[in-house]
Scaffold this motif. Structure first.
Motif, short mmCIF file in Angstrom:
data_model
loop_
_atom_site.label_atom_id
_atom_site.label_comp_id
_atom_site.label_asym_id
_atom_site.label_seq_id
_atom_site.Cartn_x
_atom_site.Cartn_y
_atom_site.Cartn_z
N ASN A 160 0.83 -1.21 0.00
CA ASN A 160 0.00 0.00 0.00
C ASN A 160 0.86 1.26 0.00
OD1 ASN A 160 -2.31 -1.56 0.03
ND2 ASN A 160 -2.56 -1.46 2.24
N GLU A 161 1.97 1.23 0.74
CA GLU A 161 2.86 2.40 0.78
C GLU A 161 3.54 2.61 -0.57
OE1 GLU A 161 5.50 1.63 3.99
OE2 GLU A 161 3.94 1.83 5.54
N MET A 162 3.95 1.51 -1.20
CA MET A 162 4.56 1.63 -2.54
C MET A 162 3.59 2.25 -3.52
SD MET A 162 7.07 -1.57 -3.45
CE MET A 162 5.91 -2.87 -3.06
N LYS A 163 2.37 1.76 -3.55
CA LYS A 163 1.37 2.27 -4.49
C LYS A 163 1.02 3.73 -4.19
CE LYS A 163 -0.69 -2.20 -5.64
NZ LYS A 163 -1.92 -3.04 -5.64
N ALA A 164 0.98 4.09 -2.92
CA ALA A 164 0.69 5.49 -2.56
C ALA A 164 1.81 6.41 -3.01
CB ALA A 164 0.47 5.60 -1.05
N ARG A 174 6.59 8.61 -12.22
CA ARG A 174 5.32 7.88 -12.21
C ARG A 174 5.06 7.21 -13.54
NH1 ARG A 174 2.42 11.85 -10.99
NH2 ARG A 174 1.43 12.26 -12.99
N GLU A 175 5.50 7.82 -14.63
CA GLU A 175 5.29 7.22 -15.95
C GLU A 175 6.11 5.95 -16.15
OE1 GLU A 175 6.23 10.35 -18.59
OE2 GLU A 175 4.45 11.55 -18.10
N GLN A 176 7.19 5.80 -15.38
CA GLN A 176 8.00 4.58 -15.45
C GLN A 176 7.40 3.44 -14.63
OE1 GLN A 176 12.11 5.42 -14.39
NE2 GLN A 176 11.96 7.50 -15.21
N LEU A 177 6.43 3.78 -13.79
CA LEU A 177 5.85 2.78 -12.87
C LEU A 177 4.34 2.72 -13.07
CD1 LEU A 177 7.82 3.93 -9.70
CD2 LEU A 177 8.34 1.94 -11.13
N PRO A 178 3.89 2.20 -14.19
CA PRO A 178 2.44 2.10 -14.42
C PRO A 178 1.82 1.09 -13.45
CG PRO A 178 3.62 0.89 -16.10
CD PRO A 178 4.66 1.61 -15.29
N ALA A 179 0.50 1.02 -13.47
CA ALA A 179 -0.20 0.10 -12.56
C ALA A 179 0.28 -1.33 -12.80
CB ALA A 179 -1.70 0.20 -12.79
N ARG A 180 0.74 -1.98 -11.75
CA ARG A 180 1.26 -3.33 -11.83
C ARG A 180 0.78 -4.15 -10.65
NH1 ARG A 180 6.11 -3.31 -15.09
NH2 ARG A 180 6.72 -1.21 -15.70
N SER A 181 0.97 -5.47 -10.72
CA SER A 181 0.71 -6.30 -9.56
C SER A 181 1.78 -6.01 -8.51
CB SER A 181 0.76 -7.78 -9.95
OG SER A 181 2.07 -8.16 -10.33
N ALA A 182 1.53 -6.44 -7.29
CA ALA A 182 2.46 -6.16 -6.20
C ALA A 182 3.84 -6.73 -6.49
CB ALA A 182 1.91 -6.72 -4.90
N VAL A 183 3.90 -7.97 -7.01
CA VAL A 183 5.19 -8.61 -7.27
C VAL A 183 5.95 -7.85 -8.35
CG1 VAL A 183 6.31 -10.71 -8.08
CG2 VAL A 183 4.31 -10.87 -6.58
N LYS A 184 5.28 -7.49 -9.45
CA LYS A 184 5.95 -6.77 -10.53
C LYS A 184 6.38 -5.37 -10.10
CE LYS A 184 3.71 -9.24 -14.35
NZ LYS A 184 2.82 -9.13 -15.53
N LEU A 185 5.53 -4.72 -9.31
CA LEU A 185 5.88 -3.39 -8.83
C LEU A 185 7.12 -3.45 -7.94
CD1 LEU A 185 5.24 -0.38 -8.59
CD2 LEU A 185 3.70 -0.92 -6.69
N ALA A 186 7.17 -4.47 -7.07
CA ALA A 186 8.33 -4.61 -6.19
C ALA A 186 9.59 -4.89 -7.00
CB ALA A 186 8.09 -5.74 -5.18
N ASP A 187 9.48 -5.69 -8.07
CA ASP A 187 10.65 -5.98 -8.91
C ASP A 187 11.16 -4.73 -9.60
OD1 ASP A 187 10.57 -8.64 -8.22
OD2 ASP A 187 9.43 -9.26 -10.01
N ALA A 208 13.05 5.79 -1.52
CA ALA A 208 11.99 5.24 -0.66
C ALA A 208 11.38 3.99 -1.28
CB ALA A 208 10.92 6.30 -0.42
N LEU A 209 11.10 4.05 -2.61
CA LEU A 209 10.50 2.89 -3.28
C LEU A 209 11.45 1.70 -3.27
CD1 LEU A 209 8.78 4.64 -6.31
CD2 LEU A 209 7.64 3.49 -4.41
N ARG A 210 12.74 1.96 -3.44
CA ARG A 210 13.71 0.86 -3.41
C ARG A 210 13.74 0.19 -2.04
NH1 ARG A 210 18.21 -1.47 -5.53
NH2 ARG A 210 19.93 -1.86 -4.11
N ARG A 211 13.70 0.99 -0.99
CA ARG A 211 13.69 0.42 0.38
C ARG A 211 12.42 -0.41 0.61
NH1 ARG A 211 17.30 2.08 4.10
NH2 ARG A 211 18.71 3.81 3.54
N LEU A 212 11.28 0.10 0.15
CA LEU A 212 10.03 -0.65 0.32
C LEU A 212 10.06 -1.96 -0.47
CD1 LEU A 212 7.41 2.25 0.13
CD2 LEU A 212 7.93 0.82 2.12
N ALA A 213 10.67 -1.94 -1.66
CA ALA A 213 10.76 -3.16 -2.46
C ALA A 213 11.63 -4.20 -1.75
CB ALA A 213 11.32 -2.84 -3.84
#
Length: 366
Positions: A160-164, A174-187, A208-213
């Motif tokens: 939830n924090e990553m998506k927020a 944001r354009e580099q990170l389109p809507a993805r599943s949790a696993v793909k977003l984390a990758d 921040a996103l790298r730490r959350l991943a």
């Protein structure tokens, strides 16, 4: 040291009379009280919450007479170790809920009063539940399942924090990170590399996103390890439970944790249904004759039964036929699920309270 008046009672009173004990438990100390079978209060004292303190508390109780039973508050938390010690001495231990607010408003609140209230609840029959033993394989399952549940919640919060952060990130990121599943977003987030000054919002969000991943991956490994350990323990404890349609390792672990190492304490399948919050509650009035959902009991056990019911509704032919028939009778989906959970509780009670079956003794799958 015990008070002088307590020592006087201990030396003057006979040892053959029957007494009831009560214990108000806390993190560092336990307060015990003694009551005669006729309701007369004898004495109370405080003891440390240690192994030596448990021995001293039991010796103090026995000095007043023969113990009929001991009521202990918080047998699932602060009183768990004390309850195990007392059960190890072949004593009758009763789980006591804390006094309700109305009683506390009327009589006040203190450790001695709570200890006496625990003993009197046992004496009056208001408390009669046998606590979980907590001294076998199911206690290990409960501990691992608790950790797994915490990891699941933490991983959900991490996603939830990553998506927020993605939603509020600078446009070029944001354009580099389109809507993805949790696993793909984390990758994708794990491959981000902040290259400039972190004072730049784009670089700060990347970090921040790298730490959350990284956190997401770590929690996933923790959950996988916990699942593997739980699978081994559940198969060792109750392989016949896993043979029930719709029951997986996670739901089996939850149901075993709810029952404890001594499922025989549940004296009927109605008691098990009530414990799981699936016993029907009358909600009739006038010409309306119906039952509503039970909002009590162990809600995690209720969730486990719900998952079994949902699984069967999707994959079991008999359950789907039952749903169709009850829908034609006018029942809502919630009412049908309530009925299914009650039937499942009856089926599982027979498995959980029967002698454990070894995995090699199970019938081969068709």
């Amino acid at each position: 040291m015990l008070p002088d008046e307590t020592r006087t009672l201990m030396t003057k009173k006979p040892k053959k009379r029957r007494i009831v004990g009560g214990v108000d438990t806390h993190a560092d100390t336990h307060h015990a009280a003694v009551v005669l079978m006729n309701g007369r209060r004898l004495a109370d004292a405080e003891f440390p919450a240690t192994a030596a303190g448990y021995t001293e508390l039991l010796a103090w109780l026995r000095s007043f007479g023969r113990l009929h039973a001991i009521g202990v508050e918080g047998t699932g938390s602060y009183g768990a170790a004390l309850a195990r010690h007392l059960r190890g001495q072949d004593l009758r231990v009763i789980e006591v809920n804390r006094p309700d607010r109305r009683q506390r408003r009327a009589k006040g609140k203190s450790d001695p009063l709570d200890a006496y209230a625990a003993a009197e609840a046992v004496l009056a029959g208001r408390a009669s539940a046998v606590p979980k033993a907590g001294d076998g394989i199911v206690e290990s399952i409960r501990a691992l399942h608790l950790v797994r549940t915490g990891a699941i919640k933490a991983r959900t919060a991490c996603v939830n924090e990553m998506k927020a952060l993605v939603v509020t990130a600078p446009a070029e990121l944001r354009e580099q990170l389109p809507a993805r599943s949790a696993v793909k977003l984390a990758d994708v987030c794990a491959r981000l590399r902040p290259t400039g000054d972190l004072a730049d919002p784009a670089q700060g969000v990347k970090a921040a996103l790298r730490r959350l991943a990284m956190r997401y991956r770590s929690l996933t490994v923790e959950i996988i390890d916990a699942d593997a350990q739980l699978a081994v323990l559940v198969k060792q404890a109750r392989p016949d439970l896993l043979a029930v349609r719709g029951v997986g390792v996670e739901t089996a672990a939850q149901l075993l944790s709810t029952c404890g190492d001594n499922p025989d304490r549940l004296n009927s399948e109605a008691a098990f249904a009530s414990l799981c919050g699936v016993s029907p509650v009358p909600a009739s009035s006038g010409k309306t004759n119906r039952h509503r959902l039970n909002r009590g009991g162990d809600r995690q056990a209720n969730r486990a039964l719900y998952m079994i019911a949902i699984t069967r509704m999707g994959h079991d032919a008999n359950t789907r036929a039952y749903v169709a028939r009850r829908t034609a009778d006018g029942l809502s989906t919630k009412e049908i699920i309530r009925c299914l959970k009650r039937y499942i509780a009856r089926e599982l009670y027979k498995v959980l309270t029967s002698p454990a079956t070894r995995e090699n003794d199970l019938p081969a799958a068709a």
